[in-house]
Design an enzyme around this catalytic site. Structure first.
Site, short mmCIF file in Angstrom:
data_model
loop_
_atom_site.label_atom_id
_atom_site.label_comp_id
_atom_site.label_asym_id
_atom_site.label_seq_id
_atom_site.Cartn_x
_atom_site.Cartn_y
_atom_site.Cartn_z
N ARG A 185 -5.18 -48.66 18.74
CA ARG A 185 -4.17 -47.59 18.67
C ARG A 185 -4.57 -46.62 17.57
O ARG A 185 -4.54 -46.97 16.38
CB ARG A 185 -2.79 -48.21 18.37
CG ARG A 185 -1.61 -47.29 18.67
CD ARG A 185 -0.32 -47.88 18.10
NE ARG A 185 -0.30 -47.75 16.66
CZ ARG A 185 0.35 -48.57 15.83
NH1 ARG A 185 1.02 -49.60 16.30
NH2 ARG A 185 0.31 -48.36 14.52
N HIS A 241 2.35 -45.91 15.28
CA HIS A 241 3.06 -46.36 16.47
C HIS A 241 3.74 -45.20 17.19
O HIS A 241 3.67 -45.07 18.42
CB HIS A 241 4.11 -47.42 16.10
CG HIS A 241 4.99 -47.80 17.24
ND1 HIS A 241 4.54 -48.55 18.31
CD2 HIS A 241 6.28 -47.50 17.52
CE1 HIS A 241 5.53 -48.71 19.18
NE2 HIS A 241 6.59 -48.07 18.72
N TYR A 296 0.74 -50.64 6.59
CA TYR A 296 0.32 -51.95 7.09
C TYR A 296 -1.11 -52.04 7.61
O TYR A 296 -1.54 -53.08 8.07
CB TYR A 296 1.29 -52.44 8.18
CG TYR A 296 1.47 -51.48 9.35
CD1 TYR A 296 0.55 -51.46 10.39
CD2 TYR A 296 2.55 -50.61 9.40
CE1 TYR A 296 0.70 -50.58 11.45
CE2 TYR A 296 2.71 -49.72 10.46
CZ TYR A 296 1.80 -49.72 11.48
OH TYR A 296 1.94 -48.84 12.53
#
Ligand code: TPP
Ligand code: TPP
Ligand code: MG
Ligand code: MG
Lengths: 332, 327, 327, 332
Positions: A248, A252, A261
C-alpha cells in the site's frame, strides 16, 4: 529486445497497452483525488495506489461483457476495467447526485453499477464475499458460464464471512474467484499481526480449492492466474483463491497518518517495485510502448481527468429531501 | 376450504411460489433431504430437486449473504434460519447489507430475499430455542418484518414476502406450527405487507398484538364477551415498519389500549406502538396505555416452572384485558 | 479543574483504570501502535505495552468473543469496535453470549467486559460511519448501554463500566470527541450506570435525550430562555435499561415532553421512553409526547445536503421545543 | 499378550481403566437419558454416543486441576473427566434447581461449572471457540502454564467464529487446543455437503498451527495428540487443531429421526467401531480389564446412575419467580 511474456499468454500488444492505460488512469484519478482532498474540495480519499496491476490484470482475465465483480474500496482499477468512467468516479468523489455508485450517498470507493455488473459494496469489510458466491450460485443454477470475482484486503480475510463464503463456494463447486489483494497492512496492523499463516493462499486447501500467491505488481502474472481460475470455473471445476502481494503506497486513507506506524524506508523500498514503473518498463522493453504513445496517453488521460473533475465539481448535489428516497421499492 | 395447520400453510406457500416462479429457491440447514427440522420444507426437495432446495453448510452469515448475492443477480431466495435465535451470526449481512442495498445504491441494486425463521417459546426450548428476536431488527429502515398469526395469514403473507422487491424477515411462531389450524383457500392470494388487520371488532378495550399472542387475545376475548366485555383486536401482522394509521384508529376506537407481546417488555415492538399512540391519541385515551410482556430477563428458561412464568398465555391476557376494561 | 475534550476523557479513564487494576486491558483494531483511528487509546501502548494494548486481527466477532473468554477467566477487557457500525459481526457474541452468561449459568459465570465504539453522524462519514446502533441492543436483558454526553460523564461512566461486573456497551459520539469540552476532575470518581441525570432544571417543557443531542438541547434551552421558555433537560446517560423513575419524574415536572434522538424514529430508544411515559404519566400530560428523530431511512448519506437533512442539530431541537411550549 | 500401547504413552493401568470407566459412565448416563426421554420423564436428550473416546482421551491428556475446557453439547465425557458428577448431569436432564450447569435454565448438554473450569456454553454453535482463545490469552498474559481445550462438531467448523478464533490464537501463539469431533453428520447434512476440504484439520495451516486428524474411536490416539499439543502450548509454541473422526451413533437428538437421511447399514457398520467395544477389547487383551473388574465397574456405575436419577427426579424445580434472578450481578 526483451522477452515477450504477454504474447505467450495470448495477449496482443493492444491489450497490454489497454491494461497499462487502465492502470495509469486509475493512478492518475487517484492522485487527483488526493490533490482535491488536500485542497479541501473533497472530504475523503481511499487509494488504489500499489494495487493497480493486480486489479487490472485480474479484470482483463475475465469476460467483461458478462462476468460479475464484487470489488472492495481500493478497486478503482477493477471498476475502470469493467466500464466505469473517470467522470463516474469523480462524481463519486465529489458526492454529487449523478454519481452512479450511490447518488452521493456513499463515500468514494463504495463502488456499484448494475449495468456493468459491479455489485454494490458497503464499508463493513468482507461482506461482499458471500455476495459473489451467491452470484456464482445463481450462474450455476441457470447453467450460465458466468464467473464472479470478489476482492478484499488481507486483513479482511480474517473475517468470518471469508471463511463461510469460501467454504460454501467449495462445497458447491461454484464459479467464483476470490482475490485477496495483500498490501501488507490493514490500516496500521502489519500482515504478521493479522494472519497466522505464511500466505493467505494457504487457506485455500481448507476450502477444497486451489490457492495461489502471485506477484501483485505484475499484471501479467495476475492475468495468468485469474485466467486459469476463470477457465476452471467455466469448466465446472469450481472456485479458486488467489493472493496478490504488493504494497500500500499511500496512507490507509486521507484520514490516516502512516508515519506513526511504518518506516519511510520501507515505503520507499516498495515504491521501486511500483507496477506503474515496472510494467511501463516491460512495455518499453518489449517495444510496445513508444515515447510517442506514452506522451499521447498521458495527454489523453490528463484531459479526461480534467474534464471529469470539472464536470463533477460543477454538478449539483442531491436535493436534501432526496435523502428520503429508495428505502423500499417505489412501486409499492 | 381446506383446513390446515400453520406450518402446512408455510409449506404450501413455498411450494406454490416455487411452482409459479423458477427464480424462487430455498436454502438453509437441513431444509433439503430432511425437509427442515420442523418439516416446513417437507416434500420440496423431492419436487424441486437439490438445486432449488439447498442444504447449506452450517453458517448463517453465508446463508444470508449468499442469498443476498443471488437476489442481486435476479433470483428470489428464501432462506431458512433453523431457529430465530440462530439468526444472530447473520445480523451483519441482514442489517448492513440487505437492509441498505437499495438505498446505498440509489435504487440501482436491490436484495429481494425472504428470511424465514421459527421464533417463540412455550415448547421447552430453553434460552436459545424460545426467543423473540424481532426487536433486534425492528429499527432498520429497508427491512420489513412479518409475523403472522393464522394459517390464512401465513400463506398470503409468505407469498407476498417472496414477491416483495425488498428483504423481508418472516418470523413463524414455532408453537403455532401445529397448534394453530384454520381455513386456507386453495387459490393464489397474497396479503399486503405493512398493513395490520382487525381480527375482532369491539368497543370496550383495544388489544394490539401479533403472532401467536393474537390467538391468545382472541381466546381471552371470547371469555370476556360472556362477562359483557367487548374487545377490539388488532393484529399487527407486519411489525416493522408499523401500520400507524391502523394503530391510531384501533386506539381511538375504545380509548383503552392493551399491548401484548411474548418478548421482553423493554425494547420490544409494543413500546414503539405505545409511542405512536402517545404521540397521536393522547386526548382520546381513557386509561394509560398498558403493556403486557415477558419479564426483562434474557430468555425463557427450560424448567417448566420458570418457562410457564415467562411465557404468555390466554389467562394472562384475559386478566390484563379485564383490569383495563374495569379501569 | 482541568478542561478536556470528550475523547481525552475517554483516554484518561482508560489510563487510570489500567493503572489501578492490572486485569484491565485493551483490545481492538489499530488500538496499539496507532493509538486508535480516533486516538482514543493514544499513549496506552507506550505506557502499558503490547500485551495490555492489543492490536487484534480484523475480526469483530473474535474481538468480542476473545474478550468474553478473558473476562470469564477474570480479566477486565475493554474492547474497541473501530466504528459502532462495525459492531454488527459481533452481535452474536454480544447478544447470545455476553448478555446471557450470568443468567444462563445461574450466576456461576459472568462476562465483565466493556465494549467501546464511536457512533453518530455529522462527520461526513456516510452510511457506515454515522450510525446510531444502540437500538439493535437495547432489548437484551443482561446488557447495559451507556451513552455519555459530556467529558465529565465520559470519565465517570467509563470507569464505572470497566468496574461493572456485567457487560457494558459504551457508545461515544464521534463528533463530540473534539467538539465537546468540559471540566473533568483529576481524581478517581465513578458515576452510576443505570441513572439518568438532570442537566438543566426547568418548568415549561421537558426534553429527554442522550449523547451528543444533550448538548444540542442545552444550547437550544439557552436560546429559548431568552424567549421566556424554561426547559427541563434529562440526560438518559444509560439508554438500557432505562431509568424509569427519572423519566417519570421529568415528564411529570412539566407535562410537556419532547424526546430527541439522532437515530431513526421508529424503533429507537425514545419510543421506549415514550411507552414508559404513556404507561405512567397519562394524567400528568398537557400535550402529546413528541419525538424528534432522524428520518426512517437506513443511515446518513455522504453528500452534505442529505447529511444535513438527516443530522440532528440545535436548531431542529429548538424549533421542536418552541412548538411544544406553545402547544 | 497384545501390544501395550498405553504404557509407551506413559499411562498406567489405573489411568487407562479410569479412562474406560469415564467413557462407560458417559455412555451409561446417556443411555439412561434416552430411556427417561422415551418414557416421558425428560423432554430432551442430545448424545455423546460414539464420541466418548475422543472426549475422554483428550481430557485425560490435560491437567484437570488447572486447565480450562469449553465443551460443546455432546461432551459428557469431557465434563465427567473434569469433575462433573452423574448427579449433576441428571439434575440437568431433569432441569432441576440444583443443576450446577444452569439451575435448570438451559437444556441438557449446555455445560458449565466454574469450580471445575468448565466454561458455560450456549446453543448457537462455535461461539465457545473465541472464549477458549480468550482464556488462553489471559493465561499467557499472566504467564501461567494453563491450557484451554475447546471442542465442536465438524459442521460447526464452518462458522465464522471458528476462523476468527483460530486465527487470533495463531497470531498470538496462544495455548489453546481446538478439537473438532467429526462425527460425519451435522444433523442431516453429511460431511461432504458441509466441508469442502478433505479433512477439517486441513484448515490448520491457514492459521499457522499444526493440524492432525486422528481416530476418534481410539482414546489413546486422541490422548497422544492432545498431550503433544498441550506440551507445545505450555512451551509457548502456540495452538493446535485436532480432528477426531468417529460417527454419531444416535439420531442428532431426541427430536430427530435419522432414518430420513441415512441408511441403517451405515449406522450398523459404524457401531462395529464403537470405542466402548474396541477399547474394552484392548484393555482385556492387555490384561488390564479382568472380568471381575468389569462386573464391579458395571455394578458401581449402575448404582451411581440409579441414585443420581432418583435424586434428580425427586429434586425440586426452581421457583417460578426465580426466573427473574441473575440478569445482572446482585451486589448492585
Ligand atoms: C467490519 C469492519 N471492521 C472494521 C473496519 C474499519 N476498517 C476499514 S479498512 C480496514 C483495514 C482493512 O485492511 P485490509 O483488509 O488489509 O485492506 P486494505 O485497506 O489494506 O486494502 C479497517 C480495519 C471496516 N471497514 N469493517
Ligand atoms: C448458529 C447455530 N445454527 C444452527 C444451530 C442448530 N444446530 C444445532 S446442532 C446442529 C448441527 C451441528 O453439527 P456438528 O457441528 O457437526 O455437530 P454434531 O451435532 O454433529 O456433533 C445445528 C445445525 C445451532 N445450534 N447454532
Ligand atoms: Mg491490507
Ligand atoms: Mg457432526
Amino acid at each position: 529486445m526483451a522477452e515477450n511474456r504477454h504474447q505467450s499468454l495470448g495477449l496482443s500488444d493492444e491489450q497490454v497497452l489497454d491494461m497499462y492505460r487502465t492502470m495509469l488512469m486509475a493512478r492518475k484519478i487517484d492522485e487527483r483525488m488526493w490533490l482535491l482532498n488536500r485542497s479541501g474540495k473533497i472530504p475523503f480519499v481511499i487509494s488504489c495506489q500499489g494495487q493497480e496491476a493486480a486489479q487490472v490484470g485480474a479484470s482483463f482475465a475475465l469476460d467483461r461483457e458478462k462476468d460479475y465483480v464484487a470489488p472492495y474500496y481500493r478497486d478503482m482499477g477493477v471498476v475502470l476495467a469493467f466500464g466505469m468512467t473517470a467522470q463516474d468516479l469523480m462524481l463519486s468523489g465529489f458526492a454529487k447526485a449523478e454519481d452512479p455508485n450511490s447518488g452521493g450517498r456513499q463515500m468514494p470507493g463504495h463502488f456499484g453499477q448494475k449495468k456493468n455488473r459491479i455489485l454494490s459494496g458497503s464499508s463493513p469489510v468482507t461482506t461482499q464475499v458471500p455476495h459473489a458466491v451467491g452470484v456464482a450460485l445463481a450462474s450455476k443454477m441457470e447453467k450460465k458460464d458466468i464467473v464472479s470475482l470478489v476482492t478484499l484486503g488481507e486483513g479482511s480475510s480474517n473475517q468470518g464471512d471469508f471463511h463461510e463464503g469460501l467454504n460454501f463456494a467449495g462445497v458447491h463447486k461454484l464459479p467464483v474467484i476470490t482475490m485477496v489483494e495483500n498490501n501488507k497492512y490493514a490500516i496500521s496492523v502489519p500482515q504478521e499481526k493479522q494472519i497466522a499463516s505464511k500466505n493467505v493462499s494457504d487457506r485455500a486447501v481448507g476450502y477444497g480449492m486451489p490457492g495461489f500467491t502471485v506477484d501483485g505488481n505484475d499484471p501479467l502474472a495476475v492475468y495468468e492466474a485469474v485466467k486459469a481460475a476463470a477457465d476452471r470455473a467455466r469448466n465446472g471445476e469450481g472456485p479458486t483463491l488467489i493472493e496478490t502481494v504488493s504494497y500500500r503506497l499511500t496512507p490507509h486513507s486521507s484520514d490516516d497518518d502512516d508515519r506513526t506506524y511504518r518506516e519511510r524506508e520501507e515505503v520507499e523500498e516498495a515504491k521501486k517495485k511500483d507496477s506503474l514503473i515496472t510494467f511501463k518498463k516491460y512495455l518499453q522493453d518489449a517495444g510496445v510502448l513508444t515515447e510517442d504513445k506514452e506522451k499521447e496517453m498521458e495527454e489523453e488521460l490528463t484531459k479526461i481527468i480534467n474534464d471529469a473533475t470539472d464536470y463533477a465539481e460543477n454538478a449539483p448535489y442531491a436535493e436534501p429531501e432526496s435523502a428520503l428516497k429508495y428505502v423500499y421499492a417505489e412501486n409499492e | 376450504m381446506p383446513v390446515m395447520s400453520y406450518i402446512q400453510a408455510v409449506t404450501k406457500a413455498l411450494q406454490e411460489e416455487m411452482q409459479r416462479d423458477e427464480n424462487v429457491f430455498v436454502l438453509g440447514e437441513d431444509v433439503g433431504k430432511r425437509g427442515g427440522v420442523f418439516r416446513a420444507t417437507d416434500g420440496l426437495y423431492d419436487e424441486f430437486g437439490e438445486e432449488r432446495v439447498i442444504d447449506t453448510p452450517l453458517a448463517e452469515s453465508a446463508i444470508a449473504g449468499v442469498g443476498i448475492g443471488a437476489a442481486m443477480y435476479g433470483k428470489r431466495p428464501v432462506a431458512e434460519m433453523q431457529f430465530a435465535d440462530f439468526i444472530m451470526p447473520a445480523v451483519n449481512q441482514i442489517i448492513s447489507e440487505a437492509a441498505k442495498m437499495r438505498y446505498r445504491s440509489n435504487n440501482d441494486w436491490s436484495a429481494p430475499m425472504t428470511i424465514r425463521a421459527p421464533y417463540g417459546g412455550g415448547v421447552h426450548g430453553a434460552l436459545y430455542h424460545s426467543q423473540s428476536v424481532e426487536s433486534v431488527f425492528a429499527n432498520q429502515p429497508g427491512l420489513k418484518i412479518v409475523m403472522p398469526s393464522t394459517p390464512y395469514d401465513v400463506k398470503g403473507l409468505l407469498k407476498a414476502a417472496i414477491r416483495d422487491d425488498d428483504p423481508v424477515l418472516f418470523f413463524e411462531h414455532k408453537r403455532a406450527y401445529r397448534l394453530i389450524k384454520g381455513e386456507v383457500p386453495e387459490d393464489d392470494y397474497t396479503l399486503p405487507i405493512g398493513k395490520a388487520d382487525v381480527k375482532r371488532e369491539g368497543s370496550d378495550v383495544t388489544v394490539i398484538t401479533y403472532g401467536l399472542c393474537v390467538n391468545f387475545a382472541l381466546q381471552a376475548a371470547e371469555k370476556l364477551a360472556e362477562e359483557g366485555i367487548d374487545a377490539h383486536i388488532l393484529d399487527l401482522r407486519t411489525v416493522y415498519p408499523l401500520d400507524q394509521e391502523a394503530i391510531i384508529e384501533a386506539a381511538k376506537k375504545t380509548g383503552k389500549v392493551l399491548l401484548v407481546t411474548e418478548d421482553n417488555k423493554e425494547g420490544s415492538i409494543i413500546g414503539q406502538v405505545s409511542a405512536i399512540i402517545a404521540e397521536n391519541c393522547l386526548f382520546d385515551l381513557d386509561a394509560p396505555v398498558q403493556r403486557l410482556a415477558g419479564p426483562d430477563v434474557p430468555s425463557m428458561p427450560y424448567a417448566p416452572t420458570m418457562e410457564k412464568y415467562f411465557m404468555m398465555n390466554p389467562d394472562k391476557v384475559e386478566q390484563a384485558m379485564r383490569d383495563l376494561a374495569e379501569f
